[in-house]
Design an enzyme around this catalytic site. Structure first.
Site, PDB file in Angstrom:
ATOM      1  N   SER A  15      16.491  35.840  -1.431  1.00  0.00           N
ATOM      2  CA  SER A  15      17.494  36.757  -0.885  1.00  0.00           C
ATOM      3  C   SER A  15      18.674  36.008  -0.283  1.00  0.00           C
ATOM      4  CB  SER A  15      16.865  37.700   0.143  1.00  0.00           C
ATOM      5  OG  SER A  15      16.232  36.983   1.166  1.00  0.00           O
ATOM      6  N   GLU A  16      18.426  34.791   0.263  1.00  0.00           N
ATOM      7  CA  GLU A  16      19.546  33.963   0.727  1.00  0.00           C
ATOM      8  C   GLU A  16      19.232  32.490   0.527  1.00  0.00           C
ATOM      9  OE1 GLU A  16      21.855  37.205   2.373  1.00  0.00           O
ATOM     10  OE2 GLU A  16      19.728  36.851   2.628  1.00  0.00           O
ATOM     11  N   THR A  17      20.287  31.745   0.205  1.00  0.00           N
ATOM     12  CA  THR A  17      20.268  30.289   0.262  1.00  0.00           C
ATOM     13  C   THR A  17      21.325  29.868   1.269  1.00  0.00           C
ATOM     14  OG1 THR A  17      19.519  30.036  -2.023  1.00  0.00           O
ATOM     15  CG2 THR A  17      20.621  28.142  -1.023  1.00  0.00           C
TER      16      THR A  17
END
Length: 255
Positions: free
Chosen positions: A43-45
């Protein structure tokens, strides 16, 4: 460059919200960071260069992310950092500090929601009858009648993607032990059908539930399949978010 995957807002592997953390050794093009985030498919990096922190979903860059900030701080503390860490972000300066019991606290902006008419298609997509609907800077907030309703949600993700908001938070008062409220977070417009545990959503949930329950310090349970816990304390226009994190793997990026 060093690359990590960290499960955030949990003290157990394979729970909470996994984030990738990339410790940049120099400036990289935005397109490269977006491609790596898509490759990681989380969902996030998070990308850290000096004290500058940025976050990318597989589809877009976002202006505020709690779990990837927690993951980044966890990586730095694991490598020997101490005390208060400050990050320069698109949401201003965000700070973290390791507290007792292995918790990492984060100083974030409060994002209170104001009551608003549901945008066309929202309630049909969620398939719920709301008690309250509001809009914050980034997201829609929908309160429903019970924890059971939140757990049973099966929204039409394609229709939710048409809603003009970063994401949709659905919440209710908790009936489980150890939590004050529960929530789930859907952000298909940002490339994330359902986010497992969302720190930035608690910047909305904290002021909302503090006003309803009359207590500044609360515990939120995000009841996705993976699940996680976010401890919140409202301080005026700021929210302290706190949680645990677990490193799953680390390695070198061959690019």
């Amino acid at each position: 460059m060093r690359l990590f995957t960290v499960d955030a807002f949990t003290d157990r592997p394979f729970r909470g919200n996994p984030a990738a953390v990339c410790l940049l050794t120099g400036p990289m093009p935005d397109a490269w960071m977006q491609d790596l985030a898509a490759e990681m498919n989380l969902s996030e990096t998070a990308f850290l260069l000096g004290d500058t922190l940025r976050w990318f979903t597989p589809a877009v860059e976002v202006a505020l992310c709690g779990h990837a900030t927690l993951a980044t701080a966890h990586v730095l503390y694991s490598q020997g950092a101490t005390g208060r860490l400050e990050f320069t972000t698109k949401s201003g300066t965000l700070a973290t500090e390791r507290t007792s019991g292995g918790l990492i606290g984060m100083d974030f902006p409060a994002k209170p929601a104001t009551q608003a008419a549901p945008p066309p298609g929202l309630l049909d997509a969620l398939r719920v009858e709301p008690l309250w609907v509001g809009r914050s800077q980034f997201d829609m907030l929908v309160e429903v009648d019970s924890e059971e309703t939140v757990l049973a949600l099966s929204p039409d993700i394609d229709r939710l993607a048409d809603i003009d908001a970063r994401g949709v938070i659905v919440t209710a008062r908790a009936t489980r032990d150890g939590a004050d409220f529960v929530s789930r977070f859907f952000a298909p417009r940002a490339g994330v059908a359902e986010d497992p545990v969302t720190g930035s959503a608690h910047c909305v949930l904290s002021p909302y539930w503090t006003a309803k329950l009359g207590r500044d310090s609360l515990v939120g349970a995000q009841v996705s399949k993976r699940g996680g816990t976010v401890r919140t304390t409202l301080r005026g226009d700021r929210v302290d978010l706190a949680g645990h994190a677990v490193t799953i793997w680390s390695g070198d990026l061959h690019l």
